[in-house]
Design a protein around this motif. Structure first.
Motif, PDB file in Angstrom:
ATOM      1  N   ILE A  23     -27.527   4.633  34.100  1.00  0.00           N
ATOM      2  CA  ILE A  23     -26.536   5.588  34.576  1.00  0.00           C
ATOM      3  C   ILE A  23     -27.167   6.398  35.703  1.00  0.00           C
ATOM      4  O   ILE A  23     -28.240   6.965  35.513  1.00  0.00           O
ATOM      5  N   PRO A  24     -26.568   6.485  36.881  1.00  0.00           N
ATOM      6  CA  PRO A  24     -27.140   7.324  37.944  1.00  0.00           C
ATOM      7  C   PRO A  24     -27.254   8.779  37.479  1.00  0.00           C
ATOM      8  O   PRO A  24     -26.300   9.339  36.935  1.00  0.00           O
ATOM      9  N   TYR A  25     -28.412   9.384  37.671  1.00  0.00           N
ATOM     10  CA  TYR A  25     -28.649  10.731  37.163  1.00  0.00           C
ATOM     11  C   TYR A  25     -29.420  11.570  38.172  1.00  0.00           C
ATOM     12  O   TYR A  25     -30.263  11.079  38.920  1.00  0.00           O
ATOM     13  N   GLY A  26     -29.062  12.849  38.181  1.00  0.00           N
ATOM     14  CA  GLY A  26     -29.767  13.820  39.010  1.00  0.00           C
ATOM     15  C   GLY A  26     -30.391  14.892  38.135  1.00  0.00           C
ATOM     16  O   GLY A  26     -30.232  14.889  36.912  1.00  0.00           O
ATOM     17  N   PHE A  27     -31.070  15.824  38.778  1.00  0.00           N
ATOM     18  CA  PHE A  27     -31.820  16.827  38.007  1.00  0.00           C
ATOM     19  C   PHE A  27     -31.907  18.134  38.795  1.00  0.00           C
ATOM     20  O   PHE A  27     -32.074  18.124  40.021  1.00  0.00           O
ATOM     21  N   THR A  28     -31.770  19.241  38.073  1.00  0.00           N
ATOM     22  CA  THR A  28     -32.009  20.544  38.673  1.00  0.00           C
ATOM     23  C   THR A  28     -32.538  21.486  37.599  1.00  0.00           C
ATOM     24  O   THR A  28     -32.327  21.262  36.402  1.00  0.00           O
ATOM     25  N   THR A  29     -33.221  22.545  38.009  1.00  0.00           N
ATOM     26  CA  THR A  29     -33.807  23.499  37.079  1.00  0.00           C
ATOM     27  C   THR A  29     -33.950  24.847  37.761  1.00  0.00           C
ATOM     28  O   THR A  29     -33.967  24.930  38.992  1.00  0.00           O
ATOM     29  N   ASN A  30     -34.044  25.897  36.958  1.00  0.00           N
ATOM     30  CA  ASN A  30     -34.296  27.228  37.510  1.00  0.00           C
ATOM     31  C   ASN A  30     -35.765  27.613  37.403  1.00  0.00           C
ATOM     32  O   ASN A  30     -36.120  28.774  37.535  1.00  0.00           O
ATOM     33  N   SER A  31     -36.611  26.626  37.179  1.00  0.00           N
ATOM     34  CA  SER A  31     -38.056  26.878  37.157  1.00  0.00           C
ATOM     35  C   SER A  31     -38.627  26.886  38.568  1.00  0.00           C
ATOM     36  O   SER A  31     -38.152  26.160  39.451  1.00  0.00           O
ATOM     37  N   GLN A  32     -39.624  27.707  38.774  1.00  0.00           N
ATOM     38  CA  GLN A  32     -40.400  27.645  40.013  1.00  0.00           C
ATOM     39  C   GLN A  32     -41.371  26.474  39.890  1.00  0.00           C
ATOM     40  O   GLN A  32     -42.340  26.535  39.145  1.00  0.00           O
ATOM     41  N   ILE A  33     -41.088  25.409  40.626  1.00  0.00           N
ATOM     42  CA  ILE A  33     -41.868  24.183  40.516  1.00  0.00           C
ATOM     43  C   ILE A  33     -43.162  24.309  41.322  1.00  0.00           C
ATOM     44  O   ILE A  33     -43.143  24.661  42.500  1.00  0.00           O
ATOM     45  N   TYR A  34     -44.284  23.998  40.683  1.00  0.00           N
ATOM     46  CA  TYR A  34     -45.553  23.975  41.402  1.00  0.00           C
ATOM     47  C   TYR A  34     -45.566  22.798  42.374  1.00  0.00           C
ATOM     48  O   TYR A  34     -45.212  21.689  42.020  1.00  0.00           O
ATOM     49  N   GLY A  35     -45.958  23.042  43.611  1.00  0.00           N
ATOM     50  CA  GLY A  35     -46.164  21.920  44.529  1.00  0.00           C
ATOM     51  C   GLY A  35     -45.235  21.932  45.707  1.00  0.00           C
ATOM     52  O   GLY A  35     -44.902  22.972  46.250  1.00  0.00           O
ATOM     53  N   PHE A  36     -44.772  20.736  46.082  1.00  0.00           N
ATOM     54  CA  PHE A  36     -44.124  20.548  47.375  1.00  0.00           C
ATOM     55  C   PHE A  36     -42.618  20.450  47.308  1.00  0.00           C
ATOM     56  O   PHE A  36     -41.977  20.096  48.285  1.00  0.00           O
ATOM     57  N   TYR A  37     -41.997  20.753  46.178  1.00  0.00           N
ATOM     58  CA  TYR A  37     -40.558  20.583  46.058  1.00  0.00           C
ATOM     59  C   TYR A  37     -39.817  21.716  46.760  1.00  0.00           C
ATOM     60  O   TYR A  37     -40.309  22.814  46.891  1.00  0.00           O
ATOM     61  N   ASN A  38     -38.578  21.402  47.188  1.00  0.00           N
ATOM     62  CA  ASN A  38     -37.790  22.404  47.897  1.00  0.00           C
ATOM     63  C   ASN A  38     -37.389  23.534  46.957  1.00  0.00           C
ATOM     64  O   ASN A  38     -37.425  23.415  45.737  1.00  0.00           O
ATOM     65  N   GLY A  39     -37.005  24.670  47.521  1.00  0.00           N
ATOM     66  CA  GLY A  39     -36.740  25.867  46.733  1.00  0.00           C
ATOM     67  C   GLY A  39     -35.610  25.722  45.736  1.00  0.00           C
ATOM     68  O   GLY A  39     -35.569  26.413  44.737  1.00  0.00           O
ATOM     69  N   GLU A  40     -34.650  24.788  45.989  1.00  0.00           N
ATOM     70  CA  GLU A  40     -33.516  24.633  45.079  1.00  0.00           C
ATOM     71  C   GLU A  40     -33.820  23.725  43.906  1.00  0.00           C
ATOM     72  O   GLU A  40     -33.089  23.693  42.935  1.00  0.00           O
ATOM     73  N   ASN A  41     -34.907  22.969  43.999  1.00  0.00           N
ATOM     74  CA  ASN A  41     -35.321  22.092  42.903  1.00  0.00           C
ATOM     75  C   ASN A  41     -34.216  21.117  42.497  1.00  0.00           C
ATOM     76  O   ASN A  41     -33.985  20.875  41.309  1.00  0.00           O
ATOM     77  N   ILE A  42     -33.523  20.574  43.465  1.00  0.00           N
ATOM     78  CA  ILE A  42     -32.404  19.668  43.178  1.00  0.00           C
ATOM     79  C   ILE A  42     -32.768  18.250  43.581  1.00  0.00           C
ATOM     80  O   ILE A  42     -33.248  18.011  44.689  1.00  0.00           O
ATOM     81  N   THR A  43     -32.548  17.321  42.662  1.00  0.00           N
ATOM     82  CA  THR A  43     -32.684  15.902  42.963  1.00  0.00           C
ATOM     83  C   THR A  43     -31.328  15.252  42.706  1.00  0.00           C
ATOM     84  O   THR A  43     -30.787  15.353  41.597  1.00  0.00           O
ATOM     85  N   TYR A  44     -30.760  14.605  43.702  1.00  0.00           N
ATOM     86  CA  TYR A  44     -29.421  14.051  43.582  1.00  0.00           C
ATOM     87  C   TYR A  44     -29.455  12.740  42.785  1.00  0.00           C
ATOM     88  O   TYR A  44     -30.492  12.074  42.697  1.00  0.00           O
ATOM     89  N   PRO A  45     -28.318  12.359  42.186  1.00  0.00           N
ATOM     90  CA  PRO A  45     -28.304  11.205  41.283  1.00  0.00           C
ATOM     91  C   PRO A  45     -28.823   9.927  41.922  1.00  0.00           C
ATOM     92  O   PRO A  45     -28.535   9.614  43.077  1.00  0.00           O
ATOM     93  N   GLY A  46     -29.575   9.211  41.142  1.00  0.00           N
ATOM     94  CA  GLY A  46     -30.114   7.922  41.519  1.00  0.00           C
ATOM     95  C   GLY A  46     -30.523   7.186  40.265  1.00  0.00           C
ATOM     96  O   GLY A  46     -30.333   7.670  39.150  1.00  0.00           O
ATOM     97  N   VAL A  47     -31.092   6.016  40.421  1.00  0.00           N
ATOM     98  CA  VAL A  47     -31.544   5.228  39.283  1.00  0.00           C
ATOM     99  C   VAL A  47     -32.688   4.342  39.753  1.00  0.00           C
ATOM    100  O   VAL A  47     -32.803   4.026  40.937  1.00  0.00           O
ATOM    101  N   GLY A  48     -33.556   3.958  38.844  1.00  0.00           N
ATOM    102  CA  GLY A  48     -34.687   3.109  39.194  1.00  0.00           C
ATOM    103  C   GLY A  48     -36.005   3.750  38.785  1.00  0.00           C
ATOM    104  O   GLY A  48     -36.096   4.953  38.528  1.00  0.00           O
TER     105      GLY A  48
END
Length: 370
Positions: free
Chosen positions: A257-282
């Protein structure tokens, strides 16, 4: 004979001075970590490499490396424990133009992002009368992934929800693909009721549908464990939510099932400030999100109420949304209800039962298995 001893003393004294004066010249330090991401208790290698690129030997060179105290050596080494760290000490004797490598097997007991920074070098003279120290900033990182917790093993339905605990059941039914019938739960549209079967079984039955690849899911991880968030951080509950997130994401991937991810955590590292990954699979999509879970911190960017509002204001609309949270505060009730009315399907997973009875039955709810 006395001249021999005089010459020997002079040579020794001269070599000592040269060792102290030029000992660190053309000494190269390097550290290699065999893996970028590791599982908890997964073995990995750390290799220390030293090079002496000059004509003078280095009679004594001590290397002190600091590792987080959650790291453990597989075999016995010369190491000492300090608050928050394990200091690993190695002694070297380097001949002119010699390169020496030493490899150690380690493992970690705790999820997170670990930074390897300072390395301390201590150089001794020929006869041990004098030594000098040097600090090297050698920045590296290692991400330790969370252990997975899976739906069937960790959660039970809350309220009157009936049916399998399965990510496939979270996707809105596709009326083009009828697989059979099942008992009516009160959430299905009345047009899906199968009246002939209802009469036969003496209770309401509905058509059972499967999903198609047009459906998609967005996973929302909330790490706010108290109100206000900075007053108390329930690390144990947050870690359990992170582990649940991994288990669910792996099950979603297995279901394709194509799935995305988001969180209100401050992610350590190089991720963008919104912490959003759009749906995908693989596999690469899953690996990216698992590393993101490894980088989740205990600090939040926005409360869950604001995160939900941000999602509702977006133009993207997906089939199913899944919220995983340590608990449901009263301030969550109205935003979650508004969200459930806007989306096709909303799944709520809370470790605690607190305030779940305030939410409508149209929201599928799960709680921690006791």
């Amino acid at each position: 004979m006395i001249w021999f001893y005089i010459i020997l003393v002079v040579l020794t004294f001269s070599l000592n001075k040269l060792t102290i004066k030029y000992g660190f010249n053309k000494i190269n330090y390097k550290r290699e970590i065999s893996k970028k991401n590791v599982e908890i208790d997964e073995e990995f290698d750390i290799t220390t490499i030293l090079e002496n690129n000059k004509r003078l030997p280095v009679t004594f060179l001590q290397v002190n490396e600091r590792f987080p105290d959650s790291f453990h050596f597989k075999f016995k080494t010369n190491s000492t424990e300090t608050p928050g760290y394990v200091v690993h000490t190695v002694d070297f004797f380097l001949m002119p133009y010699q390169r020496v490598k030493k490899t150690y097997t380690m493992l970690s007991k705790q999820r997170g992002v670990y930074m390897f920074r300072n390395v301390s070098l201590s150089l001794g003279d020929f006869i041990g009368f004098e030594s000098i120290d040097k600090e090297i900033e050698y920045l590296q990182e290692l991400v330790v992934l969370p252990k997975p917790l899976y739906l069937e093993d960790s959660l039970v339905p809350y309220g009157n929800y009936m049916g399998d605990i399965s990510v496939r059941r979270w996707i809105i039914d596709d009326p083009l693909m009828t697989l059979g019938i099942r008992e009516y739960t009160g959430r299905e549209p009345q047009k899906h009721i199968h009246w002939n079967s209802s009469i036969r079984y003496g209770k309401l039955m509905v058509k059972n549908f499967d999903f198609t690849t047009d459906n998609s899911l967005v996973f929302i991880l909330n790490i706010e464990s108290h109100k206000p968030f900075w007053s108390f951080i329930d690390k144990e509950s947050i870690e359990e939510c992170i582990s649940l997130s991994r288990g669910i994401l792996e099950e979603i991937e297995e279901a394709k099932i194509p799935y995305g991810f988001t969180t209100n955590s401050q992610i350590y590292g190089f991720y963008n400030g919104e912490n959003i990954t759009y749906p995908g699979v693989g596999s690469s999509h899953l690996e990216y999100l698992l590393e993101m879970l490894g980088r989740v911190s205990y600090s939040i960017t926005v409360p869950l109420e604001e995160l939900i509002e941000n999602i509702m204001n977006r133009s993207e609309k997906y089939t199913t949304y899944v919220i995983v949270t340590p608990r449901v505060f009263k301030s969550y009730i109205e935003p979650i209800e508004n969200f459930s009315r806007q989306v096709n399907s909303l799944i709520l997973i809370s470790l605690e039962e607190e305030n779940l009875d305030c939410l409508s039955e149209s929201i599928i709810k799960y709680v921690r298995r006791k």
